[in-house]
Design an enzyme around this catalytic site. Structure first.
Site, mmCIF file in Angstrom:
data_model
loop_
_atom_site.group_PDB
_atom_site.id
_atom_site.type_symbol
_atom_site.label_atom_id
_atom_site.label_comp_id
_atom_site.label_asym_id
_atom_site.label_seq_id
_atom_site.Cartn_x
_atom_site.Cartn_y
_atom_site.Cartn_z
ATOM 1 N N SER A 230 -3.548 14.372 7.688
ATOM 2 C CA SER A 230 -2.261 14.262 8.380
ATOM 3 C C SER A 230 -1.101 14.136 7.384
ATOM 4 O O SER A 230 0.000 14.645 7.643
ATOM 5 C CB SER A 230 -2.275 13.075 9.339
ATOM 6 O OG SER A 230 -2.587 11.880 8.652
ATOM 7 N N THR A 231 -1.318 13.482 6.236
ATOM 8 C CA THR A 231 -0.243 13.356 5.241
ATOM 9 C C THR A 231 0.035 14.726 4.611
ATOM 10 O O THR A 231 1.195 15.117 4.424
ATOM 11 C CB THR A 231 -0.630 12.324 4.158
ATOM 12 O OG1 THR A 231 -1.239 11.201 4.799
ATOM 13 C CG2 THR A 231 0.577 11.861 3.376
ATOM 14 N N ASP B 19 -2.733 15.888 -2.466
ATOM 15 C CA ASP B 19 -3.669 15.531 -1.403
ATOM 16 C C ASP B 19 -3.470 14.069 -0.996
ATOM 17 O O ASP B 19 -2.856 13.287 -1.729
ATOM 18 C CB ASP B 19 -5.114 15.750 -1.897
ATOM 19 C CG ASP B 19 -6.117 15.832 -0.751
ATOM 20 O OD1 ASP B 19 -5.724 15.667 0.416
ATOM 21 O OD2 ASP B 19 -7.311 16.066 -1.029
ATOM 22 N N GLY B 20 -3.992 13.722 0.138
ATOM 23 C CA GLY B 20 -3.946 12.343 0.626
ATOM 24 C C GLY B 20 -5.193 11.581 0.193
ATOM 25 O O GLY B 20 -5.989 12.070 -0.603
ATOM 26 N N ALA B 21 -5.360 10.379 0.722
ATOM 27 C CA ALA B 21 -6.556 9.577 0.430
ATOM 28 C C ALA B 21 -6.764 8.568 1.547
ATOM 29 O O ALA B 21 -5.826 8.240 2.291
ATOM 30 C CB ALA B 21 -6.402 8.844 -0.895
ATOM 31 N N ASP B 22 -7.985 8.085 1.639
ATOM 32 C CA ASP B 22 -8.297 7.022 2.607
ATOM 33 C C ASP B 22 -8.093 5.648 1.996
ATOM 34 O O ASP B 22 -7.731 4.703 2.697
ATOM 35 C CB ASP B 22 -9.730 7.196 3.117
ATOM 36 C CG ASP B 22 -9.886 8.549 3.790
ATOM 37 O OD1 ASP B 22 -9.167 8.793 4.768
ATOM 38 O OD2 ASP B 22 -10.674 9.378 3.309
ATOM 39 N N LYS C 93 -12.032 9.428 -0.534
ATOM 40 C CA LYS C 93 -11.522 10.551 0.241
ATOM 41 C C LYS C 93 -12.644 11.097 1.124
ATOM 42 O O LYS C 93 -13.798 10.784 0.917
ATOM 43 C CB LYS C 93 -11.015 11.648 -0.693
ATOM 44 C CG LYS C 93 -9.760 11.239 -1.435
ATOM 45 C CD LYS C 93 -9.135 12.384 -2.235
ATOM 46 C CE LYS C 93 -9.046 13.672 -1.499
ATOM 47 N NZ LYS C 93 -8.390 13.589 -0.188
ATOM 48 N N GLU D 111 -12.079 19.414 -1.665
ATOM 49 C CA GLU D 111 -10.997 18.632 -2.280
ATOM 50 C C GLU D 111 -11.355 18.274 -3.715
ATOM 51 O O GLU D 111 -10.520 18.360 -4.619
ATOM 52 C CB GLU D 111 -10.744 17.355 -1.462
ATOM 53 C CG GLU D 111 -10.120 17.658 -0.113
ATOM 54 C CD GLU D 111 -9.992 16.449 0.794
ATOM 55 O OE1 GLU D 111 -9.179 16.514 1.724
ATOM 56 O OE2 GLU D 111 -10.699 15.446 0.590
ATOM 57 N N LYS E 107 -2.855 2.314 2.320
ATOM 58 C CA LYS E 107 -4.032 2.893 1.633
ATOM 59 C C LYS E 107 -4.295 2.251 0.270
ATOM 60 O O LYS E 107 -5.353 2.456 -0.314
ATOM 61 C CB LYS E 107 -3.839 4.407 1.444
ATOM 62 C CG LYS E 107 -3.546 5.190 2.718
ATOM 63 C CD LYS E 107 -4.769 5.323 3.578
ATOM 64 C CE LYS E 107 -4.537 6.114 4.841
ATOM 65 N NZ LYS E 107 -4.448 7.535 4.670
HETATM 66 C C1 5RP Z 1 -9.682 14.532 4.066
HETATM 67 C C2 5RP Z 1 -9.123 13.471 3.194
HETATM 68 C C3 5RP Z 1 -7.764 12.971 3.504
HETATM 69 O O1 5RP Z 1 -6.971 13.106 2.388
HETATM 70 C C4 5RP Z 1 -7.848 11.527 3.900
HETATM 71 O O2 5RP Z 1 -8.763 11.397 4.973
HETATM 72 C C5 5RP Z 1 -6.475 10.974 4.305
HETATM 73 O O3 5RP Z 1 -6.089 11.536 5.504
HETATM 74 P P1 5RP Z 1 -4.702 11.203 6.198
HETATM 75 O O4 5RP Z 1 -3.640 11.819 5.344
HETATM 76 O O5 5RP Z 1 -4.827 11.858 7.547
HETATM 77 O O6 5RP Z 1 -4.571 9.709 6.287
HETATM 78 O O7 5RP Z 1 -9.725 13.019 2.251
HETATM 79 O O8 5RP Z 1 -10.992 14.852 3.726
#
Ligand code: 5RP
Length: 221
Positions: free
Chosen positions: A30-31, A82-85, A95, A104, A122
């Site tokens: 989503s990010t 990229d984003g991350a969890d 991730k 990724e 995060k």
């Molecule tokens: C997808 C990922 C995303 O970067 C991670 O899940 C973060 O997602 P979001 O931006 O929706 O919080 O690793 O595989």
């Protein structure tokens, strides 16, 4: 400010790092969706092409008129966004919440600079509250489950999910990851593991967080 507003703020700041006429790597989630939308709006045709980490991001970029190219064609990339969890202060990441961890990790490995964008929830002291995703070859699932239990985790199959590579994902609960480098190496050695969503050997270089006060930027130590 909502989490969504913070994600948008971080994504907007990352667009400033994109050089005109470059080929960039683009993550998933989503990010990153905010990043793709803002990239298209701000840079339009100035962006030469992108290497995508998922079918979902490819579709979104193509809908915006951004050309998507194969990594084999593009070669090494200057920038990956990229984003991350989760991220710790060393910018080691968990991730794969969106299931795109394998591609990724490949695109991150091919990129000189990795900018991670996220809302400030995060950033954590210790990785592991977010269940660690592990992509597995389906026939090896139970073998990998046994190995992950031996490492102290509680792996649970992500029900009904098939990755872009045709594999399954185990989400490993209950890990407190004090040594992310060793754990990444250890899980990578398990037969049947395609990819673990720990990005410790290739952490981010820069973490851009959206916060209530605006943008906060952390550099890898
Ligand atoms: C997808 C990922 C995303 O970067 C991670 O899940 C973060 O997602 P979001 O931006 O929706 O919080 O690793 O595989």
């Amino acid at each position: 400010m909502t989490a969504e507003d913070k994600k948008r703020l971080a994504a907007e700041a990352a667009v400033d790092y994109v050089k005109a006429d470059s080929i960039i790597g683009v993550g998933t989630g989503s990010t990153v969706n905010h990043f793709i939308d803002l990239l298209a709006r701000k840079m339009g045709r100035d962006i030469r092409a992108a290497v995508s980490s998922s079918e979902a991001s490819s579709e979104r970029m193509i809908a915006h008129g951004i050309k998507v190219v194969d990594l084999n064609q593009a070669g090494s990339l200057d920038l990956y966004v990229d984003g991350a969890d989760e991220s710790n202060s060393s910018l080691q990441l968990i991730k794969g919440g969106g299931g795109a961890l394998t591609r990724e990790k490949i695109v991150a490995a091919a990129s000189r600079e990795f900018i991670c964008i996220a809302d400030d929830s995060k950033l954590v002291d210790t990785l592991g509250s977010f269940p660690l995703p592990v992509e597995v070859i389906p026939m090896a699932r139970e073998l990998v489950v046994t190995e992950l239990r031996e490492l102290g985790g509680d792996p649970r199959l992500r029900d009904g999910f098939v990755s872009d590579n045709g594999n399954q994902i185990l989400d490993v609960h209950g890990l407190q990851i004090d040594d992310a480098l060793s754990l990444e190496t250890r899980i990578n050695q398990v037969a049947g593991v395609v990819c673990v969503g720990l990005f410790a050997h290739r952490p981010a270089n820069l973490l851009i967080l959206g916060t209530d006060q605006g943008i906060e930027t952390l550099k890898a130590k």
